[in-house]
Design a protein around this motif. Sequence first.
Motif, PDB file in Angstrom:
ATOM      1  N   TYR A 231       0.818  -1.207   0.000  1.00  0.00           N
ATOM      2  CA  TYR A 231       0.000   0.000   0.000  1.00  0.00           C
ATOM      3  C   TYR A 231       0.850   1.254   0.000  1.00  0.00           C
ATOM      4  O   TYR A 231       2.043   1.237   0.324  1.00  0.00           O
ATOM      5  CB  TYR A 231      -0.936   0.016   1.209  1.00  0.00           C
ATOM      6  N   THR A 232       0.235   2.352  -0.389  1.00  0.00           N
ATOM      7  CA  THR A 232       0.822   3.686  -0.254  1.00  0.00           C
ATOM      8  C   THR A 232      -0.179   4.551   0.505  1.00  0.00           C
ATOM      9  O   THR A 232      -1.308   4.128   0.766  1.00  0.00           O
ATOM     10  CB  THR A 232       1.094   4.324  -1.627  1.00  0.00           C
ATOM     11  N   GLY A 233       0.209   5.767   0.808  1.00  0.00           N
ATOM     12  CA  GLY A 233      -0.719   6.673   1.461  1.00  0.00           C
ATOM     13  C   GLY A 233      -1.958   6.922   0.605  1.00  0.00           C
ATOM     14  O   GLY A 233      -3.078   7.019   1.120  1.00  0.00           O
ATOM     15  N   ASP A 234      -1.764   7.026  -0.705  1.00  0.00           N
ATOM     16  CA  ASP A 234      -2.907   7.219  -1.600  1.00  0.00           C
ATOM     17  C   ASP A 234      -3.844   6.015  -1.557  1.00  0.00           C
ATOM     18  O   ASP A 234      -5.070   6.175  -1.607  1.00  0.00           O
ATOM     19  CB  ASP A 234      -2.417   7.431  -3.038  1.00  0.00           C
ATOM     20  N   CYS A 235      -3.274   4.831  -1.460  1.00  0.00           N
ATOM     21  CA  CYS A 235      -4.100   3.619  -1.363  1.00  0.00           C
ATOM     22  C   CYS A 235      -4.932   3.627  -0.084  1.00  0.00           C
ATOM     23  O   CYS A 235      -6.087   3.182  -0.073  1.00  0.00           O
ATOM     24  CB  CYS A 235      -3.228   2.371  -1.405  1.00  0.00           C
ATOM     25  N   LEU A 236      -4.369   4.149   0.993  1.00  0.00           N
ATOM     26  CA  LEU A 236      -5.127   4.236   2.240  1.00  0.00           C
ATOM     27  C   LEU A 236      -6.284   5.215   2.105  1.00  0.00           C
ATOM     28  O   LEU A 236      -7.394   4.970   2.608  1.00  0.00           O
ATOM     29  CB  LEU A 236      -4.209   4.676   3.386  1.00  0.00           C
ATOM     30  N   GLY A 237      -6.043   6.341   1.412  1.00  0.00           N
ATOM     31  CA  GLY A 237      -7.130   7.275   1.162  1.00  0.00           C
ATOM     32  C   GLY A 237      -8.233   6.634   0.350  1.00  0.00           C
ATOM     33  O   GLY A 237      -9.421   6.801   0.637  1.00  0.00           O
ATOM     34  N   GLY A 238      -7.837   5.871  -0.679  1.00  0.00           N
ATOM     35  CA  GLY A 238      -8.822   5.173  -1.484  1.00  0.00           C
ATOM     36  C   GLY A 238      -9.564   4.119  -0.693  1.00  0.00           C
ATOM     37  O   GLY A 238     -10.777   3.924  -0.862  1.00  0.00           O
TER      38      GLY A 238
END
Length: 255
Positions: A231-238
């Motif tokens: 995961y990335t931070g953007d994936c967590l937002g998604g």
Amino acid sequence: MMLDWRLEKTLFLLAVQFLTRLPVPRDLEFSDDLLVRATKYYPLVGVLVGSIGAAVLWVFGLWVPHAVAVLLSLAATLAATGAFHEDGLADAADGLGGGLTRERALEIMRDSRIGTYGAVTLGTTMALKVAILMSFAPLLAGVMLIAGHGLGRMAAVHVIATTDYARDKGAKFTVPTVTRDGYRVALATGIAILAFVTLFAGLTAALCAFVGATLAAQVFRMIFVRKLGGYTGDCLGGTQQLGEVGALLAVLMWL
């Protein structure tokens, strides 16, 4: 063992500071370790953001049509978070949709500009939220705003706890992680959210919200893990956004 309430307050305020634009004390203690430990309060911050939206919905619902109140509640939550998670969803969609390789996908996610995949995904997600909330009675809409925001962030904490980080861990920022005890606190908050939904909408609605948020988040998790290896931070937002929509949609399908 007694809790250090001063420390817990600091951790909660750090979570608020990281996930929202809400004001916190300027002299707040900060360190990478504290930021990691603050992860356990992400679902509680979700409850706070959702409560702001619910309050706007219920108050304005006394004077304006329900559809207008729903849009105003959405605007309130966006203002509270600075569209933090929505931006992550758009960037993740651009990277996962437009990157043919893992490296290219991660590169695209670093670009602050929004592309076609991001615009379509974000627009569809926002439209779904509005349409679903408009389909609920005002009381249930407010309850689900609170529950959706909380369960969506609980889903993100679950991803942090069970998935590897995709980028170079030598980066100059704190990798989102959660301790074992922190995960238990986040899970306990999720259970409290389900009890809250049960109180106002019934046990079946609470179970539907949990299953919907979990399924949506896990489907998205399978997509980005397959493409990025983590995961990335953007994936967590998604994950937060799709978990929120999943909870709303599941309850709507049950009604």
